[in-house]
Design a protein around this motif. Structure first.
Motif, PDB file in Angstrom:
ATOM      1  N   LEU A  34      28.253  27.536  53.563  1.00  0.00           N
ATOM      2  CA  LEU A  34      28.288  27.493  55.029  1.00  0.00           C
ATOM      3  C   LEU A  34      27.440  28.654  55.546  1.00  0.00           C
ATOM      4  O   LEU A  34      27.832  29.816  55.459  1.00  0.00           O
ATOM      5  CB  LEU A  34      29.738  27.596  55.540  1.00  0.00           C
ATOM      6  N   SER A  35      26.274  28.306  56.080  1.00  0.00           N
ATOM      7  CA  SER A  35      25.254  29.345  56.258  1.00  0.00           C
ATOM      8  C   SER A  35      25.570  30.354  57.358  1.00  0.00           C
ATOM      9  O   SER A  35      24.986  31.424  57.407  1.00  0.00           O
ATOM     10  CB  SER A  35      23.896  28.696  56.525  1.00  0.00           C
ATOM     11  N   SER A  36      26.501  30.048  58.237  1.00  0.00           N
ATOM     12  CA  SER A  36      26.817  31.014  59.304  1.00  0.00           C
ATOM     13  C   SER A  36      27.809  32.077  58.835  1.00  0.00           C
ATOM     14  O   SER A  36      27.998  33.087  59.507  1.00  0.00           O
ATOM     15  CB  SER A  36      27.385  30.297  60.523  1.00  0.00           C
ATOM     16  N   LEU A  37      28.454  31.829  57.701  1.00  0.00           N
ATOM     17  CA  LEU A  37      29.472  32.769  57.231  1.00  0.00           C
ATOM     18  C   LEU A  37      28.933  33.625  56.088  1.00  0.00           C
ATOM     19  O   LEU A  37      28.485  33.099  55.063  1.00  0.00           O
ATOM     20  CB  LEU A  37      30.720  32.012  56.771  1.00  0.00           C
ATOM     21  N   LYS A  38      28.956  34.925  56.280  1.00  0.00           N
ATOM     22  CA  LYS A  38      28.441  35.855  55.271  1.00  0.00           C
ATOM     23  C   LYS A  38      29.621  36.541  54.588  1.00  0.00           C
ATOM     24  O   LYS A  38      30.259  37.420  55.155  1.00  0.00           O
ATOM     25  CB  LYS A  38      27.561  36.921  55.936  1.00  0.00           C
ATOM     26  N   ILE A  39      29.914  36.101  53.377  1.00  0.00           N
ATOM     27  CA  ILE A  39      31.060  36.680  52.661  1.00  0.00           C
ATOM     28  C   ILE A  39      30.697  38.074  52.154  1.00  0.00           C
ATOM     29  O   ILE A  39      29.754  38.249  51.386  1.00  0.00           O
ATOM     30  CB  ILE A  39      31.480  35.785  51.473  1.00  0.00           C
ATOM     31  N   LYS A  40      31.465  39.076  52.603  1.00  0.00           N
ATOM     32  CA  LYS A  40      31.159  40.469  52.273  1.00  0.00           C
ATOM     33  C   LYS A  40      32.180  41.106  51.332  1.00  0.00           C
ATOM     34  O   LYS A  40      31.998  42.251  50.904  1.00  0.00           O
ATOM     35  CB  LYS A  40      31.114  41.319  53.547  1.00  0.00           C
ATOM     36  N   GLY A  41      33.279  40.408  51.094  1.00  0.00           N
ATOM     37  CA  GLY A  41      34.279  41.022  50.223  1.00  0.00           C
ATOM     38  C   GLY A  41      35.652  40.427  50.423  1.00  0.00           C
ATOM     39  O   GLY A  41      35.788  39.304  50.916  1.00  0.00           O
ATOM     40  N   LEU A  42      36.668  41.203  50.041  1.00  0.00           N
ATOM     41  CA  LEU A  42      38.044  40.714  50.038  1.00  0.00           C
ATOM     42  C   LEU A  42      38.958  41.637  50.836  1.00  0.00           C
ATOM     43  O   LEU A  42      38.687  42.818  51.001  1.00  0.00           O
ATOM     44  CB  LEU A  42      38.561  40.620  48.597  1.00  0.00           C
ATOM     45  N   MET A  43      40.058  41.057  51.299  1.00  0.00           N
ATOM     46  CA  MET A  43      41.062  41.825  52.034  1.00  0.00           C
ATOM     47  C   MET A  43      42.442  41.473  51.516  1.00  0.00           C
ATOM     48  O   MET A  43      42.679  40.349  51.070  1.00  0.00           O
ATOM     49  CB  MET A  43      40.965  41.461  53.511  1.00  0.00           C
ATOM     50  N   THR A  44      43.356  42.439  51.535  1.00  0.00           N
ATOM     51  CA  THR A  44      44.741  42.116  51.196  1.00  0.00           C
ATOM     52  C   THR A  44      45.717  43.045  51.897  1.00  0.00           C
ATOM     53  O   THR A  44      45.346  44.106  52.400  1.00  0.00           O
ATOM     54  CB  THR A  44      44.997  42.165  49.667  1.00  0.00           C
ATOM     55  N   LEU A  45      46.951  42.598  51.967  1.00  0.00           N
ATOM     56  CA  LEU A  45      48.076  43.451  52.332  1.00  0.00           C
ATOM     57  C   LEU A  45      48.918  43.579  51.075  1.00  0.00           C
ATOM     58  O   LEU A  45      49.279  42.581  50.460  1.00  0.00           O
ATOM     59  CB  LEU A  45      48.933  42.786  53.410  1.00  0.00           C
ATOM     60  N   ALA A  46      49.217  44.818  50.710  1.00  0.00           N
ATOM     61  CA  ALA A  46      50.071  45.018  49.536  1.00  0.00           C
ATOM     62  C   ALA A  46      51.506  44.671  49.907  1.00  0.00           C
ATOM     63  O   ALA A  46      51.846  44.513  51.077  1.00  0.00           O
ATOM     64  CB  ALA A  46      49.990  46.463  49.071  1.00  0.00           C
ATOM     65  N   GLN A 105      35.452  39.858  39.458  1.00  0.00           N
ATOM     66  CA  GLN A 105      35.284  38.507  38.903  1.00  0.00           C
ATOM     67  C   GLN A 105      34.336  37.679  39.750  1.00  0.00           C
ATOM     68  O   GLN A 105      33.446  37.000  39.245  1.00  0.00           O
ATOM     69  CB  GLN A 105      36.633  37.781  38.854  1.00  0.00           C
ATOM     70  N   VAL A 106      34.549  37.723  41.068  1.00  0.00           N
ATOM     71  CA  VAL A 106      33.699  36.942  41.966  1.00  0.00           C
ATOM     72  C   VAL A 106      32.260  37.440  41.864  1.00  0.00           C
ATOM     73  O   VAL A 106      31.314  36.658  41.790  1.00  0.00           O
ATOM     74  CB  VAL A 106      34.197  37.019  43.426  1.00  0.00           C
ATOM     75  N   ARG A 107      32.107  38.764  41.826  1.00  0.00           N
ATOM     76  CA  ARG A 107      30.756  39.340  41.745  1.00  0.00           C
ATOM     77  C   ARG A 107      30.045  38.848  40.487  1.00  0.00           C
ATOM     78  O   ARG A 107      28.870  38.496  40.521  1.00  0.00           O
ATOM     79  CB  ARG A 107      30.852  40.869  41.757  1.00  0.00           C
ATOM     80  N   ASN A 108      30.785  38.803  39.374  1.00  0.00           N
ATOM     81  CA  ASN A 108      30.189  38.363  38.111  1.00  0.00           C
ATOM     82  C   ASN A 108      29.689  36.926  38.138  1.00  0.00           C
ATOM     83  O   ASN A 108      28.839  36.546  37.344  1.00  0.00           O
ATOM     84  CB  ASN A 108      31.199  38.500  36.969  1.00  0.00           C
ATOM     85  N   GLU A 109      30.241  36.135  39.041  1.00  0.00           N
ATOM     86  CA  GLU A 109      29.798  34.742  39.144  1.00  0.00           C
ATOM     87  C   GLU A 109      28.405  34.658  39.754  1.00  0.00           C
ATOM     88  O   GLU A 109      27.731  33.632  39.623  1.00  0.00           O
ATOM     89  CB  GLU A 109      30.765  33.931  40.009  1.00  0.00           C
ATOM     90  N   GLY A 110      28.003  35.693  40.466  1.00  0.00           N
ATOM     91  CA  GLY A 110      26.664  35.703  41.067  1.00  0.00           C
ATOM     92  C   GLY A 110      26.412  34.535  42.004  1.00  0.00           C
ATOM     93  O   GLY A 110      25.344  33.918  41.968  1.00  0.00           O
ATOM     94  N   ILE A 111      27.372  34.224  42.839  1.00  0.00           N
ATOM     95  CA  ILE A 111      27.218  33.088  43.761  1.00  0.00           C
ATOM     96  C   ILE A 111      26.224  33.470  44.870  1.00  0.00           C
ATOM     97  O   ILE A 111      26.386  34.510  45.504  1.00  0.00           O
ATOM     98  CB  ILE A 111      28.583  32.705  44.376  1.00  0.00           C
ATOM     99  N   PRO A 112      25.197  32.640  45.069  1.00  0.00           N
ATOM    100  CA  PRO A 112      24.170  32.993  46.051  1.00  0.00           C
ATOM    101  C   PRO A 112      24.771  33.249  47.438  1.00  0.00           C
ATOM    102  O   PRO A 112      25.617  32.487  47.902  1.00  0.00           O
ATOM    103  CB  PRO A 112      23.263  31.755  46.085  1.00  0.00           C
ATOM    104  N   VAL A 129      26.764  35.508  48.368  1.00  0.00           N
ATOM    105  CA  VAL A 129      28.081  36.144  48.393  1.00  0.00           C
ATOM    106  C   VAL A 129      27.971  37.599  47.917  1.00  0.00           C
ATOM    107  O   VAL A 129      27.509  37.863  46.812  1.00  0.00           O
ATOM    108  CB  VAL A 129      29.084  35.393  47.488  1.00  0.00           C
ATOM    109  N   SER A 130      28.390  38.503  48.780  1.00  0.00           N
ATOM    110  CA  SER A 130      28.397  39.910  48.384  1.00  0.00           C
ATOM    111  C   SER A 130      29.850  40.343  48.253  1.00  0.00           C
ATOM    112  O   SER A 130      30.717  39.852  48.955  1.00  0.00           O
ATOM    113  CB  SER A 130      27.675  40.742  49.455  1.00  0.00           C
ATOM    114  N   MET A 131      30.122  41.226  47.335  1.00  0.00           N
ATOM    115  CA  MET A 131      31.490  41.739  47.191  1.00  0.00           C
ATOM    116  C   MET A 131      31.472  43.246  47.404  1.00  0.00           C
ATOM    117  O   MET A 131      32.004  44.019  46.617  1.00  0.00           O
ATOM    118  CB  MET A 131      32.062  41.388  45.808  1.00  0.00           C
ATOM    119  N   SER A 132      30.854  43.662  48.502  1.00  0.00           N
ATOM    120  CA  SER A 132      30.722  45.106  48.726  1.00  0.00           C
ATOM    121  C   SER A 132      31.934  45.731  49.409  1.00  0.00           C
ATOM    122  O   SER A 132      32.126  46.936  49.342  1.00  0.00           O
ATOM    123  CB  SER A 132      29.463  45.399  49.539  1.00  0.00           C
TER     124      SER A 132
END
Ligand SMILES: *Cc1c(COP(=O)(O)O)cnc(C)c1O
Length: 244
Positions: free
Chosen positions: A156-168, A190-197, A199-202
């Motif tokens: 989905l080209s309008s959404l730029k995945i930059k990482g993850l969020m959680t509540l402990a 794990q997601v970063r290792n997949e190298g999905i075009p 997708v950044s996990m910064s």
């Protein structure tokens, strides 16, 4: 004059200093942790005070509240991130105001966001919220479903995945909280290792007033702090995180 510094500014300065100390201790660059002030229920005068002393990243949980407070952010350079559970029918209003959404947790929401963003010709930075605590009252994709969801959202080209969020998990015990943050960091790798075009996990958005120290030790890049700066909220958190 230092004596005129507000209590809030003192707490803020102390927290900023502590973040630097924690970065040093954990051999992280001093600027690797961003402080977000969570301003839900906080009156605009207090938000204005924080803006006036130079803070520029805030988080809100409700679209309605975000819209009401929007004018004061527009009047400054402050940035607003949306961190609450986002209902599909509130998407339009949310993307008018927020510059990042931390709580994307399902494909239907991603599709709705993309539809409206495409119409506006805009893009949006997003984080995927993961339920790392196994508590049913928390939103977020289950860890097992994360990779699939990222693969579905990535095109989905309008959404730029930059990482993850959680509540402990809400607990004063470190050995209950820490595994949630560790899990998020591992999932991010794990997601970063997949190298999905595309997708950044910064970014790792994790840690609140009670647990930001542990979160920084575990690699948080954005901590979301409310009560430790603004003081106690009038509304219980169940108002913001309703039971599913
Ligand atoms: C309220 C809230 C915070 C901040 O919580 P405090 O305990 O006040 O620091 C952080 N993240 C989310 C998603 C929240 O809803």
């Amino acid at each position: 004059m230092d004596s005129l510094k507000s209590e809030m500014k003192k707490r803020y300065d102390a927290l900023q200093a502590e973040i630097k100390t924690l970065c040093l201790k954990n051999k992280r660059p001093l600027d690797s942790v961003k402080l977000m002030l969570v301003s839900k229920t906080v009156p605009v005068e207090r938000i204005q005070e924080a803006i006036d002393f130079g803070h520029c990243l805030f988080g809100e949980n409700k679209v309605q509240e975000l819209s009401e407070k929007e004018p004061i952010f527009r009047a400054s350079n402050a940035e607003f991130h949306f961190i609450g559970h986002l209902q599909t029918n509130k998407v339009k209003k949310c993307i008018e105001h927020a510059s990042m959404i931390h709580s994307l947790d399902r494909l239907s929401l991603a599709l709705e966001l993309d539809k409206h963003l495409q119409k506006l010709g805009k893009t949006m930075d997003i984080l995927i919220q993961v339920n790392t605590s196994k508590e049913t009252s928390k939103f977020g994709v289950e860890p097992d479903g994360l990779l699939k969801l990222v693969r579905e959202i990535a095109p989905l080209s309008s959404l730029k995945i930059k990482g993850l969020m959680t509540l402990a998990k809400f607990s004063s015990e470190e050995e209950i909280v820490r595994p949630c943050f560790q899990l998020l960091r591992e999932l991010s790798a794990q997601v970063r290792n997949e190298g999905i075009p595309g997708v950044s996990m910064s970014e790792l958005s994790m840690g609140m007033s009670s647990d930001y120290k542990i979160a920084i030790q575990e690699g948080a890049t954005i901590i979301r702090v409310g009560t430790a700066i603004f003081g106690k909220r009038n509304l219980p958190d169940s108002h913001y995180w309703p039971e599913t």
